[in-house]
Write a protein that holds these residues in place. Structure first.
Motif, PDB file in Angstrom:
ATOM      1  N   TRP A   8      -0.695  10.781  -5.230  1.00 47.66           N
ATOM      2  CA  TRP A   8      -1.565  11.906  -5.575  1.00 47.66           C
ATOM      3  C   TRP A   8      -2.330  11.576  -6.845  1.00 47.66           C
ATOM      4  O   TRP A   8      -1.745  11.142  -7.835  1.00 47.66           O
ATOM      5  CB  TRP A   8      -0.742  13.174  -5.782  1.00 47.66           C
ATOM      6  CG  TRP A   8      -0.210  13.745  -4.499  1.00 47.66           C
ATOM      7  CD1 TRP A   8       1.021  13.579  -3.979  1.00 47.66           C
ATOM      8  CD2 TRP A   8      -0.929  14.560  -3.574  1.00 47.66           C
ATOM      9  NE1 TRP A   8       1.140  14.239  -2.783  1.00 47.66           N
ATOM     10  CE2 TRP A   8      -0.036  14.860  -2.506  1.00 47.66           C
ATOM     11  CE3 TRP A   8      -2.220  15.074  -3.532  1.00 47.66           C
ATOM     12  CZ2 TRP A   8      -0.423  15.650  -1.422  1.00 47.66           C
ATOM     13  CZ3 TRP A   8      -2.578  15.866  -2.451  1.00 47.66           C
ATOM     14  CH2 TRP A   8      -1.698  16.147  -1.424  1.00 47.66           C
TER      15      TRP A   8
ATOM     16  N   LEU B 249      -4.643  12.940  -2.019  1.00 52.76           N
ATOM     17  CA  LEU B 249      -3.736  11.867  -1.628  1.00 52.76           C
ATOM     18  C   LEU B 249      -4.570  10.646  -1.270  1.00 52.76           C
ATOM     19  O   LEU B 249      -5.356  10.676  -0.325  1.00 52.76           O
ATOM     20  CB  LEU B 249      -2.885  12.311  -0.431  1.00 52.76           C
ATOM     21  CG  LEU B 249      -1.648  11.491  -0.117  1.00 52.76           C
ATOM     22  CD1 LEU B 249      -0.670  11.516  -1.276  1.00 52.76           C
ATOM     23  CD2 LEU B 249      -0.976  12.009   1.142  1.00 52.76           C
ATOM     24  N   VAL B 250      -4.414   9.567  -2.047  1.00 53.05           N
ATOM     25  CA  VAL B 250      -5.231   8.363  -1.838  1.00 53.05           C
ATOM     26  C   VAL B 250      -4.313   7.159  -1.619  1.00 53.05           C
ATOM     27  O   VAL B 250      -3.148   7.153  -2.027  1.00 53.05           O
ATOM     28  CB  VAL B 250      -6.160   8.107  -3.038  1.00 53.05           C
ATOM     29  CG1 VAL B 250      -7.136   9.257  -3.225  1.00 53.05           C
ATOM     30  CG2 VAL B 250      -5.368   7.881  -4.315  1.00 53.05           C
ATOM     31  N   ASN B 251      -4.863   6.145  -0.956  1.00 54.62           N
ATOM     32  CA  ASN B 251      -4.141   4.882  -0.770  1.00 54.62           C
ATOM     33  C   ASN B 251      -4.388   3.975  -1.959  1.00 54.62           C
ATOM     34  O   ASN B 251      -5.535   3.745  -2.349  1.00 54.62           O
ATOM     35  CB  ASN B 251      -4.599   4.182   0.510  1.00 54.62           C
ATOM     36  CG  ASN B 251      -4.155   4.910   1.753  1.00 54.62           C
ATOM     37  OD1 ASN B 251      -3.077   5.489   1.775  1.00 54.62           O
ATOM     38  ND2 ASN B 251      -4.965   4.889   2.792  1.00 54.62           N
ATOM     39  N   GLU B 252      -3.320   3.463  -2.559  1.00 57.56           N
ATOM     40  CA  GLU B 252      -3.440   2.507  -3.652  1.00 57.56           C
ATOM     41  C   GLU B 252      -2.655   1.250  -3.288  1.00 57.56           C
ATOM     42  O   GLU B 252      -1.575   1.334  -2.687  1.00 57.56           O
ATOM     43  CB  GLU B 252      -2.924   3.095  -4.964  1.00 57.56           C
ATOM     44  CG  GLU B 252      -3.835   4.156  -5.545  1.00 57.56           C
ATOM     45  CD  GLU B 252      -3.470   4.505  -6.986  1.00 57.56           C
ATOM     46  OE1 GLU B 252      -2.449   3.971  -7.477  1.00 57.56           O
ATOM     47  OE2 GLU B 252      -4.205   5.297  -7.596  1.00 57.56           O
TER      48      GLU B 252
ATOM     49  N   THR C 262       0.857  -1.195   0.000  1.00 56.32           N
ATOM     50  CA  THR C 262       0.000   0.000   0.000  1.00 56.32           C
ATOM     51  C   THR C 262       0.881   1.228   0.000  1.00 56.32           C
ATOM     52  O   THR C 262       1.828   1.318   0.780  1.00 56.32           O
ATOM     53  CB  THR C 262      -0.912   0.028   1.235  1.00 56.32           C
ATOM     54  OG1 THR C 262      -1.709  -1.165   1.245  1.00 56.32           O
ATOM     55  CG2 THR C 262      -1.814   1.253   1.212  1.00 56.32           C
ATOM     56  N   GLU C 263       0.585   2.158  -0.906  1.00 56.42           N
ATOM     57  CA  GLU C 263       1.347   3.402  -0.934  1.00 56.42           C
ATOM     58  C   GLU C 263       0.395   4.568  -1.199  1.00 56.42           C
ATOM     59  O   GLU C 263      -0.647   4.409  -1.825  1.00 56.42           O
ATOM     60  CB  GLU C 263       2.437   3.355  -2.003  1.00 56.42           C
ATOM     61  CG  GLU C 263       1.932   3.098  -3.409  1.00 56.42           C
ATOM     62  CD  GLU C 263       3.077   3.022  -4.402  1.00 56.42           C
ATOM     63  OE1 GLU C 263       4.201   3.388  -4.021  1.00 56.42           O
ATOM     64  OE2 GLU C 263       2.831   2.610  -5.549  1.00 56.42           O
ATOM     65  N   LYS C 264       0.787   5.714  -0.694  1.00 58.51           N
ATOM     66  CA  LYS C 264      -0.009   6.924  -0.907  1.00 58.51           C
ATOM     67  C   LYS C 264       0.452   7.609  -2.181  1.00 58.51           C
ATOM     68  O   LYS C 264       1.646   7.832  -2.376  1.00 58.51           O
ATOM     69  CB  LYS C 264       0.131   7.876   0.281  1.00 58.51           C
ATOM     70  CG  LYS C 264      -0.572   7.383   1.546  1.00 58.51           C
ATOM     71  CD  LYS C 264      -0.503   8.431   2.644  1.00 58.51           C
ATOM     72  CE  LYS C 264      -1.258   7.984   3.888  1.00 58.51           C
ATOM     73  NZ  LYS C 264      -2.701   7.866   3.653  1.00 58.51           N
TER      74      LYS C 264
END
Length: 504
Positions: free
Chosen positions: A163, A348-351, A159-161
């Motif tokens: 933009w 900024l979202v978690n993917e 999991t990484e943040k």
């Protein structure tokens, strides 16, 4: 004719003295090679020159420091190259010992050679030094790591943040309401000093509808400041809170203050120097700020916002209060939050994604190691920007997890092969790191040489004698000296006429 003072000779002698002094200075500059031999020659130039000399000599030393760093790194790399060769030999012996055609005595022969290799690796660890500084002892072992297990590939969720541009509803508050000006003909209403409540129309709260009104300040300019002195307006919080906020203007100050009158607060807004509607609104909003927001008195539900030349005053509580048909101080109105379209925003979202990783740490018996640094001072100043920190490698059988390797023991050869994968990769990583340091230091040396060369050139222009120019000056001084001597001789003969008269 006089004999007590020979003014012609005195003048000639003075000029000859000046010429002789200038000639001596030129000869000094030519013989020394410097046009500044003392501070009096060029006071400012001497100061600049000495500062440049300090930099040049410091950079020369920094260059030598960098070369010393390169030498240290090369010693470390050379020693690790030998360790690499020995590790490959251990790997070769382990593969040989793992073969089923080997007898037990054959495996012990392989193990004896491995023991000698381990001894030599530790000997290299102990005796590899630069200027008595150990270069393969850059870290200290403080605790044991995990048990040895085979390496494996494992799929993990990472999991990484990041933009991302996403479309969101574009909302704005649309206001209908009253107006005041005729340049605030009313002063602060007296009810606000007591326990009155501003009368406005309340709308049933649904999260999107607000009690509101506005003042259009389009006609405000610097000439209106004095007209507003002592005048103002008031607003209230929701029906449940019933707090009043009075705004009073002061034309003689640009500072703000507030006082209490019963349960109500009076804000004095300094508007000295305000010249536009925007500036006036900013003064009002700043004076009525809450703990962290502008235009939010005492963190209640009342808000003051800017919309062009309009100061919007609204209640954001959304309480389900009863609708009342009442008239406010300067009209009544409603502010409604409406969706006017879409807009893109960076959010900024978690993917997450799947990734295969090798779980090296679960089989390599790595010890916890603390790095020791050696710093190379590659500049003339004392700050940390002039230091290059070299993290020294730590190479030993302990760090390489080789201490208890035994290819003669059952399963020991296969275990040794697995450990050699780690050991060789570990030394490769340390050698790569040392190579990167050497490349950086070589770039540092090249840059220092460039700075020294150009600084030296600048200092030379200030300090060094331009021989051709100075020879021209010396020739001129010599000619003037010869002429001065000749004129002085003639001047000394001018009193001969007096002697002739006396003889007559």
């Amino acid at each position: 004719m006089v004999i007590q003072h020979n003014l012609q000779a005195m003048n000639s002698n003075r000029q000859l003295g000046i010429t002789t002094s200038n000639s001596a200075k030129s000869q000094e500059k030519l013989s020394s090679g410097y046009k500044i031999n003392r501070a009096a020659d060029d006071a400012a130039g001497l100061s600049i020159s000495e500062k440049m000399r300090k930099q040049v000599r410091g950079l020369d030393r920094a260059t030598d420091n960098s070369y010393d760093g390169i030498s240290l790194v090369q010693i470390a790399d050379g020693a690790m190259a030998e360790v690499h060769d020995m590790l490959h030999r251990v790997n070769e012996l382990s593969i040989q010992a793992a073969n089923g055609t080997m007898s037990e005595s054959d495996r012990w022969d392989c193990q004896r050679e491995i023991e000698k290799i381990k001894d030599e690796i530790d000997a290299i660890h102990d005796r590899t030094k630069f200027n008595e500084i150990p270069v393969l002892q850059g870290r200290t072992i403080v605790s044991d790591g995990v048990e040895i297990r085979p390496a494996r590939m494992e799929t993990v969720t990472v999991t990484e943040k990041v933009w991302r541009k996403i479309k969101v509803p574009k909302k704005e508050i649309q206001v209908s309401g009253g107006d005041l000006p005729e340049w605030f003909m009313n002063g602060v209403d007296q009810e606000s000093l007591n326990a009155g409540v501003m009368k406005s129309t309340y709308q049933a709260g649904n999260g999107n509808t607000y009690v509101s009104t506005y003042i259009d300040l389009a006609g405000f300019d610097a000439s209106k400041v004095s007209d507003l002195d002592g005048k103002g307006f008031y607003a209230t919080c929701c029906a449940g809170c019933r707090a009043r906020y009075s705004i009073k203007f002061s034309a003689d100050s640009d500072t703000n203050s507030s006082t209490m009158s019963g349960n109500n607060r009076i804000y004095t807004v300094g508007i000295q120097g305000a010249a536009t509607p925007g500036e006036l609104m900013d003064r009002i909003r700043k004076a009525t700020k809450g703990s962290s927001q502008l235009g939010n008195p005492n963190n209640h539900y009342t808000w003051f916002e800017k919309d062009g030349t309009k100061l919007i005053i609204y209640d954001s509580s959304g309480n389900g209060v009863n609708k009342a048909s009442e008239t406010g101080l300067f009209g009544l109105g409603v502010a409604t939050e409406v969706v006017t379209g879409e807009e893109e925003k960076d959010v900024l979202v978690n993917e997450t994604h799947q990734e295969e990783v090798r779980k090296d740490a679960e089989y390599a018996k790595i010890k916890t190691l603390l790095h020791n640094n050696i710093d190379i001072h590659a500049g003339t100043d004392a700050d940390m920007l002039n230091k290059i920190f070299i993290e020294l490698p730590y190479i030993s059988t302990d760090a390489l997890n080789m201490e208890d390797i035994n290819v003669a023991a059952p399963g020991g050869a296969e275990e040794s092969i697995r450990r050699m994968d780690y050991a060789i990769a570990y030394v490769s990583a340390e050698r790569s790191r040392m190579g990167a340091y050497q490349n950086r230091l070589e770039h540092t040396v090249n840059n220092l040489a460039n700075v020294v060369e150009n600084t030296q050139a600048a200092e030379s222009r200030i300090r060094d004698t331009e021989i051709a120019e100075e020879m021209v000056r010396l020739s001129v001084h010599n000619i003037l000296a010869n002429a001065g001597q000749s004129v002085l001789a003639q001047a000394n003969q001018s009193t001969n006429g007096v002697t002739a008269l006396l003889q007559g």
